[in-house]
Design a protein around this motif. Structure first.
Motif, PDB file in Angstrom:
ATOM      1  N   GLY A  63       0.817  -1.202   0.000  1.00 39.51           N
ATOM      2  CA  GLY A  63       0.000   0.000   0.000  1.00 39.51           C
ATOM      3  C   GLY A  63       0.854   1.257   0.000  1.00 39.51           C
ATOM      4  N   PRO A  64       0.211   2.425  -0.184  1.00 44.40           N
ATOM      5  CA  PRO A  64       0.957   3.688  -0.181  1.00 44.40           C
ATOM      6  C   PRO A  64       1.409   4.064   1.213  1.00 44.40           C
ATOM      7  CG  PRO A  64      -1.398   4.104  -0.386  1.00 44.40           C
ATOM      8  CD  PRO A  64      -1.227   2.607  -0.458  1.00 44.40           C
ATOM      9  N   ASP A  65       2.641   4.530   1.352  1.00 49.81           N
ATOM     10  CA  ASP A  65       3.195   5.030   2.612  1.00 49.81           C
ATOM     11  C   ASP A  65       3.003   4.017   3.738  1.00 49.81           C
ATOM     12  OD1 ASP A  65       4.471   6.769   4.310  1.00 49.81           O
ATOM     13  OD2 ASP A  65       2.698   7.995   4.712  1.00 49.81           O
ATOM     14  N   THR A  66       3.492   2.806   3.532  1.00 52.26           N
ATOM     15  CA  THR A  66       3.327   1.742   4.525  1.00 52.26           C
ATOM     16  C   THR A  66       3.872   2.142   5.890  1.00 52.26           C
ATOM     17  OG1 THR A  66       3.467   0.063   2.808  1.00 52.26           O
ATOM     18  CG2 THR A  66       3.864  -0.658   5.066  1.00 52.26           C
ATOM     19  N   GLY A  67       5.091   2.649   5.929  1.00 57.75           N
ATOM     20  CA  GLY A  67       5.706   3.016   7.196  1.00 57.75           C
ATOM     21  C   GLY A  67       5.019   4.189   7.867  1.00 57.75           C
ATOM     22  N   GLY A  68       4.660   5.198   7.098  1.00 54.65           N
ATOM     23  CA  GLY A  68       3.996   6.363   7.668  1.00 54.65           C
ATOM     24  C   GLY A  68       2.658   6.015   8.288  1.00 54.65           C
ATOM     25  N   ARG A  69       1.890   5.169   7.616  1.00 53.29           N
ATOM     26  CA  ARG A  69       0.596   4.755   8.160  1.00 53.29           C
ATOM     27  C   ARG A  69       0.779   3.941   9.439  1.00 53.29           C
ATOM     28  NH1 ARG A  69      -3.946   4.587   4.558  1.00 53.29           N
ATOM     29  NH2 ARG A  69      -3.490   5.609   2.578  1.00 53.29           N
ATOM     30  N   LEU A  70       1.772   3.054   9.449  1.00 50.25           N
ATOM     31  CA  LEU A  70       2.017   2.233  10.633  1.00 50.25           C
ATOM     32  C   LEU A  70       2.393   3.105  11.831  1.00 50.25           C
ATOM     33  CD1 LEU A  70       3.818  -1.151  10.792  1.00 50.25           C
ATOM     34  CD2 LEU A  70       4.608   0.664  12.298  1.00 50.25           C
ATOM     35  N   ILE A  71       3.313   4.048  11.627  1.00 53.26           N
ATOM     36  CA  ILE A  71       3.754   4.911  12.723  1.00 53.26           C
ATOM     37  C   ILE A  71       2.612   5.794  13.207  1.00 53.26           C
ATOM     38  CG2 ILE A  71       5.256   6.867  13.276  1.00 53.26           C
ATOM     39  CD1 ILE A  71       7.425   5.502  11.622  1.00 53.26           C
ATOM     40  N   LYS A  72       1.798   6.309  12.300  1.00 49.11           N
ATOM     41  CA  LYS A  72       0.666   7.146  12.704  1.00 49.11           C
ATOM     42  C   LYS A  72      -0.298   6.359  13.587  1.00 49.11           C
ATOM     43  CE  LYS A  72      -3.070  10.038  10.889  1.00 49.11           C
ATOM     44  NZ  LYS A  72      -3.728  10.567   9.674  1.00 49.11           N
ATOM     45  N   GLU A  73      -0.561   5.113  13.225  1.00 51.58           N
ATOM     46  CA  GLU A  73      -1.458   4.278  14.033  1.00 51.58           C
ATOM     47  C   GLU A  73      -0.867   4.050  15.423  1.00 51.58           C
ATOM     48  OE1 GLU A  73      -4.563   1.800  15.258  1.00 51.58           O
ATOM     49  OE2 GLU A  73      -4.414   3.182  13.550  1.00 51.58           O
ATOM     50  N   VAL A  74       0.432   3.813  15.495  1.00 47.73           N
ATOM     51  CA  VAL A  74       1.083   3.578  16.787  1.00 47.73           C
ATOM     52  C   VAL A  74       1.032   4.832  17.648  1.00 47.73           C
ATOM     53  CG1 VAL A  74       3.265   3.009  17.911  1.00 47.73           C
ATOM     54  CG2 VAL A  74       2.570   1.779  15.843  1.00 47.73           C
ATOM     55  N   VAL A  75       1.327   5.993  17.053  1.00 46.27           N
ATOM     56  CA  VAL A  75       1.305   7.250  17.796  1.00 46.27           C
ATOM     57  C   VAL A  75      -0.095   7.513  18.357  1.00 46.27           C
ATOM     58  CG1 VAL A  75       1.443   9.756  17.533  1.00 46.27           C
ATOM     59  CG2 VAL A  75       3.271   8.305  16.646  1.00 46.27           C
ATOM     60  N   ASN A  76      -1.128   7.264  17.568  1.00 45.38           N
ATOM     61  CA  ASN A  76      -2.497   7.455  18.048  1.00 45.38           C
ATOM     62  C   ASN A  76      -2.784   6.558  19.245  1.00 45.38           C
ATOM     63  OD1 ASN A  76      -3.036   9.359  16.069  1.00 45.38           O
ATOM     64  ND2 ASN A  76      -4.004   7.898  14.680  1.00 45.38           N
ATOM     65  N   ARG A  77      -2.300   5.329  19.214  1.00 44.92           N
ATOM     66  CA  ARG A  77      -2.513   4.408  20.333  1.00 44.92           C
ATOM     67  C   ARG A  77      -1.735   4.851  21.570  1.00 44.92           C
ATOM     68  NH1 ARG A  77      -4.523  -0.884  19.470  1.00 44.92           N
ATOM     69  NH2 ARG A  77      -5.303  -1.209  17.358  1.00 44.92           N
ATOM     70  N   MET A  78      -0.550   5.408  21.381  1.00 43.16           N
ATOM     71  CA  MET A  78       0.238   5.900  22.517  1.00 43.16           C
ATOM     72  C   MET A  78      -0.492   7.038  23.228  1.00 43.16           C
ATOM     73  SD  MET A  78       4.032   5.893  20.763  1.00 43.16           S
ATOM     74  CE  MET A  78       4.809   6.832  22.089  1.00 43.16           C
ATOM     75  N   TRP A  79      -1.029   7.988  22.465  1.00 46.74           N
ATOM     76  CA  TRP A  79      -1.749   9.108  23.065  1.00 46.74           C
ATOM     77  C   TRP A  79      -3.030   8.625  23.760  1.00 46.74           C
ATOM     78  CZ3 TRP A  79      -0.207  13.962  23.984  1.00 46.74           C
ATOM     79  CH2 TRP A  79       0.918  14.430  23.304  1.00 46.74           C
ATOM     80  N   ALA A  80      -3.730   7.699  23.123  1.00 44.59           N
ATOM     81  CA  ALA A  80      -4.949   7.170  23.736  1.00 44.59           C
ATOM     82  C   ALA A  80      -4.626   6.457  25.047  1.00 44.59           C
ATOM     83  CB  ALA A  80      -5.653   6.227  22.768  1.00 44.59           C
ATOM     84  N   TYR A  81      -3.533   5.706  25.071  1.00 42.60           N
ATOM     85  CA  TYR A  81      -3.120   5.014  26.294  1.00 42.60           C
ATOM     86  C   TYR A  81      -2.786   6.021  27.395  1.00 42.60           C
ATOM     87  CZ  TYR A  81       0.044   2.678  29.536  1.00 42.60           C
ATOM     88  OH  TYR A  81       0.672   2.235  30.675  1.00 42.60           O
TER      89      TYR A  81
END
Length: 246
Positions: free
Chosen positions: A129-147
């Motif tokens: 998919g497009p921007d595989t790494g960027g999408r993965l990191i964005k998802e992780v960052v969102n989970r960190m803030w939610a936690y």
């Protein structure tokens, strides 16, 4: 790149990738056009975050690292998944430090949550998919803030260290002094020193502003023991009133 504490989760992942047991370090063979390029872990990271990073090569690194990790068997060594986590870490440092500055969050817990979030995001990632790494990191960052936001609404109410000390005492359970009122923590199976371990958090919701706190009771407590959704169950824990029958 920002370093972490010597005993932090991120630091242990660094050692696992750069100084693995057995001496075999992971590598990536990426394809840029018709050219195959063999990259060490450091070269892979440099392609993603270095001062002379190459967008085309970086996209190829993420594509190959994610595809290689997703092909690994669940019961394998997990070297490919570990490499993906390691490649994602520099993309998390800025938000990690922002969260630690804003809120009183335990760093070890936040790092552990970030690693878990990488593994969850990896399972849903599309290497083509497009921007595989960027999408993965964005998802992780969102989970960190939610936690972090969730943890700041909790107040620790149980001294887990005291539970562990009492549980590991040399006296047999029937001979240990029992408090007149309290709780006992029972864990199955018994701990083994050679295995990985993690902190248990016992918490209750923070009272609403202007609200009145009532006495702590068992139903009020929140018990969290997290694991990856597809991982095997490694044990159970039970909290019982002191002196109660098993």
């Amino acid at each position: 790149m920002t370093s972490t504490g010597p005993e932090g989760v991120f630091a242990r992942i660094d050692r696992g990738v750069l100084r693995p047991h057995g001496g075999t370090r992971p590598s990536l063979t990426v394809y840029v056009g018709s050219r195959a390029v063999l990259l060490s872990p450091e070269e892979s990271r440099s392609a993603l975050y270095g001062p002379r990073r190459d967008g085309v090569l970086g996209a190829a690194v993420w594509r190959q690292a994610v595809a290689q990790a997703r092909r690994e068997p669940r019961d394998g060594a997990g070297a490919g998944r570990l490499l993906v986590v390691w490649l994602a870490l520099p993309g998390l440092y800025r938000n990690l430090h922002r969260i630690l500055r804003l809120w009183r969050v335990d760093r070890a817990d936040l790092e552990a949550e970030a690693v878990l979030a990488v593994l969850v995001a990896l399972d849903a990632a599309d290497p083509d998919g497009p921007d595989t790494g960027g999408r993965l990191i964005k998802e992780v960052v969102n989970r960190m803030w939610a936690y972090a936001k969730r943890v700041t609404r909790e107040v620790p109410v149980v001294d887990v260290g005291a539970f562990a000390e009492a549980r590991n005492a040399t006296a047999p359970p029937e001979e240990r002094p029992r408090p007149p009122e309290g709780w006992e923590l029972h864990i199955t199976p018994r701990p083994r020193r050679e295995c990985l371990y993690a902190t248990l958090r016992f918490a209750e919701p923070r009272p609403r502003q202007g609200g009145r706190r009532t006495g702590t009771r068992l139903p009020d407590l929140v018990f969290r023991a997290r694991r990856h959704e597809e991982a095997d169950l490694i044990g159970t824990l039970a909290l019982r009133p002191a002196g109660a029958r098993r």
